[in-house]
Enzyme design. Structure first.
Site, PDB file in Angstrom:
ATOM      1  N   ALA A  18     -11.340   1.392   2.822  1.00 55.41           N
ATOM      2  CA  ALA A  18     -12.746   1.072   2.572  1.00 55.41           C
ATOM      3  C   ALA A  18     -13.034  -0.364   2.980  1.00 55.41           C
ATOM      4  O   ALA A  18     -12.295  -1.290   2.638  1.00 55.41           O
ATOM      5  CB  ALA A  18     -13.078   1.290   1.100  1.00 55.41           C
ATOM      6  N   CYS A 100      -6.750   6.751  -3.472  1.00 60.28           N
ATOM      7  CA  CYS A 100      -7.315   5.412  -3.682  1.00 60.28           C
ATOM      8  C   CYS A 100      -6.998   4.914  -5.085  1.00 60.28           C
ATOM      9  O   CYS A 100      -7.283   5.595  -6.076  1.00 60.28           O
ATOM     10  CB  CYS A 100      -8.820   5.434  -3.469  1.00 60.28           C
ATOM     11  SG  CYS A 100      -9.581   3.799  -3.705  1.00 60.28           S
ATOM     12  N   LYS A 142      -4.925  13.127   1.167  1.00 56.31           N
ATOM     13  CA  LYS A 142      -4.091  11.932   0.981  1.00 56.31           C
ATOM     14  C   LYS A 142      -3.923  11.675  -0.510  1.00 56.31           C
ATOM     15  O   LYS A 142      -4.902  11.678  -1.259  1.00 56.31           O
ATOM     16  CB  LYS A 142      -4.712  10.705   1.659  1.00 56.31           C
ATOM     17  CG  LYS A 142      -3.805   9.479   1.680  1.00 56.31           C
ATOM     18  CD  LYS A 142      -4.404   8.389   2.574  1.00 56.31           C
ATOM     19  CE  LYS A 142      -3.406   7.246   2.793  1.00 56.31           C
ATOM     20  NZ  LYS A 142      -3.284   6.375   1.615  1.00 56.31           N
ATOM     21  N   GLY A 204       2.927   3.629   3.563  1.00 55.13           N
ATOM     22  CA  GLY A 204       3.364   2.588   2.645  1.00 55.13           C
ATOM     23  C   GLY A 204       4.424   1.677   3.220  1.00 55.13           C
ATOM     24  O   GLY A 204       5.518   2.130   3.564  1.00 55.13           O
TER      25      GLY A 204
END
Length: 347
Positions: A18, A100, A142, A204
């Site tokens: 975002a 998120c 995700k 990650g």
């Protein structure tokens, strides 16, 4: 690498972030080697569809396909409608956000908070798949490894998501509780890969070719997704691709090439956001590009005082032209904690 009917050029993806992976940044990353890019998170709340933020995030003008849009929310019916809404506006892949960790998202029980409510998470996935099926649009998802270390439920959810028709899963190797702290954990991603037949993407702490290869070997994942390491370094995808092919890191990009890419990126950024917002939101991208460049701090301070896009470009372009004369190759050496634990990832 395939997602539904879409064949991707490689298995190097840019993560949806975002405020970062807007259309200009996604296009730039794909030009510099990313095989897939997912949009910023788009709300599922109908009353916000017409908002300026949502309309910008749903803008795919000139973007190469497949166009992947990430949607977020907590109501299965709303999420299904959001999927249909975005398909009508060009989405060719719908991605569900259950990863998120942001408080404002999780406090509304969206994003990774959904992993605490498995029946709701599965109901949302099922509803979105049903909404996308008539158009032949594949659904991806995700998520994280779990809400916290005591409740890593990614494997159980992965099986359920596959059962309702999700066609690809991305797993960030942290719990929601971790946020972005500490090191990513890859054993859960490996377990997810073993548990399902659909493609699995590892995310990650992938910061270069060495870490990319180590994560692929450790997890058996079909692809990798790069997030924060691409901020200010969108050519990372070419670097990773070179390492995976040749076993060694390539030379840094030519400074003149970086200069041209950055200036072009800024012009596209201004075109999307307009003069006032564009100048202000461009500052973070400029800061990321220059964060480790010699003498970059002084330029960043000067850039932050400028209120005109023309002046912003003029200052940056002149400075980069001088830098190119001193350093034919980009001088930044962006290192992170993640790049310092490659040995721990080795198989």
């Amino acid at each position: 690498m395939r997602i539904g009917p879409h064949v991707l050029p490689n298995r190097l993806f840019v993560a949806p972030m975002a405020g970062v992976t807007d259309r200009p940044f996604r296009i730039l990353c794909r030009q510099l080697g990313a095989g897939h890019a997912v949009s910023e998170m788009v709300t599922s709340q109908p009353h916000l569809y017409a908002s300026l933020k949502t309309s910008r995030r749903a803008n795919h003008d000139g973007e190469p396909g497949p166009i992947a849009v990430q949607i977020a929310g907590t109501d299965a019916a709303m999420m299904a409608e959001a999927a249909r809404y975005n398909i009508e506006r060009g989405a060719q892949i719908i991605d569900i956000n259950m990863g998120c960790p942001a408080k404002k998202v999780c406090n509304a029980w969206a994003g990774s908070a959904l992993m605490q409510n498995e029946p709701l998470a599965i109901a949302i996935a099922e509803a979105v798949v049903a909404a996308c099926s008539p158009s032949g649009v594949p659904v991806t998802l995700k998520m994280r490894t779990g809400w916290n270390a005591e409740s890593r439920n990614a494997v159980r959810l992965a099986r359920a998501f596959e059962a309702v028709g999700v066609q690809m899963l991305t797993v960030h190797g942290r719990t929601r509780e971790q946020g972005y702290k500490g090191h990513a954990e890859y054993d859960t991603i490996a377990a997810v890969k073993q548990a399902v037949r659909i493609p699995v993407v590892a995310n990650g702490d992938i910061t270069d070719g060495v870490s990319a290869l180590a994560v692929l070997l450790r997890t058996g994942a079909d692809a990798i997704m790069v997030g924060r390491a691409a901020q200010g370094r969108p050519w990372i995808f070419r670097e990773i691709a070179h390492y995976l092919t040749h076993g060694q890191a390539p030379a840094p990009p030519a400074t003149e090439v970086v200069r041209q890419a950055l200036i072009a990126h800024l012009h596209e950024h201004y075109a999307l956001y307009g003069e006032y917002t564009g100048v202000r939101t461009a500052r973070k991208h400029i800061a990321w590009y220059l964060q480790d460049v010699p003498e970059g701090k002084a330029l960043r301070c000067a850039i932050n005082q400028v209120d005109s896009s023309a002046e912003q470009v003029r200052l940056l372009d002149a400075w980069l032209a001088q830098l190119a004369r001193r350093h034919p190759r980009w001088p930044a050496t962006q290192a992170s904690d993640a790049t310092q634990h490659h040995d721990a990832l080795a198989v």
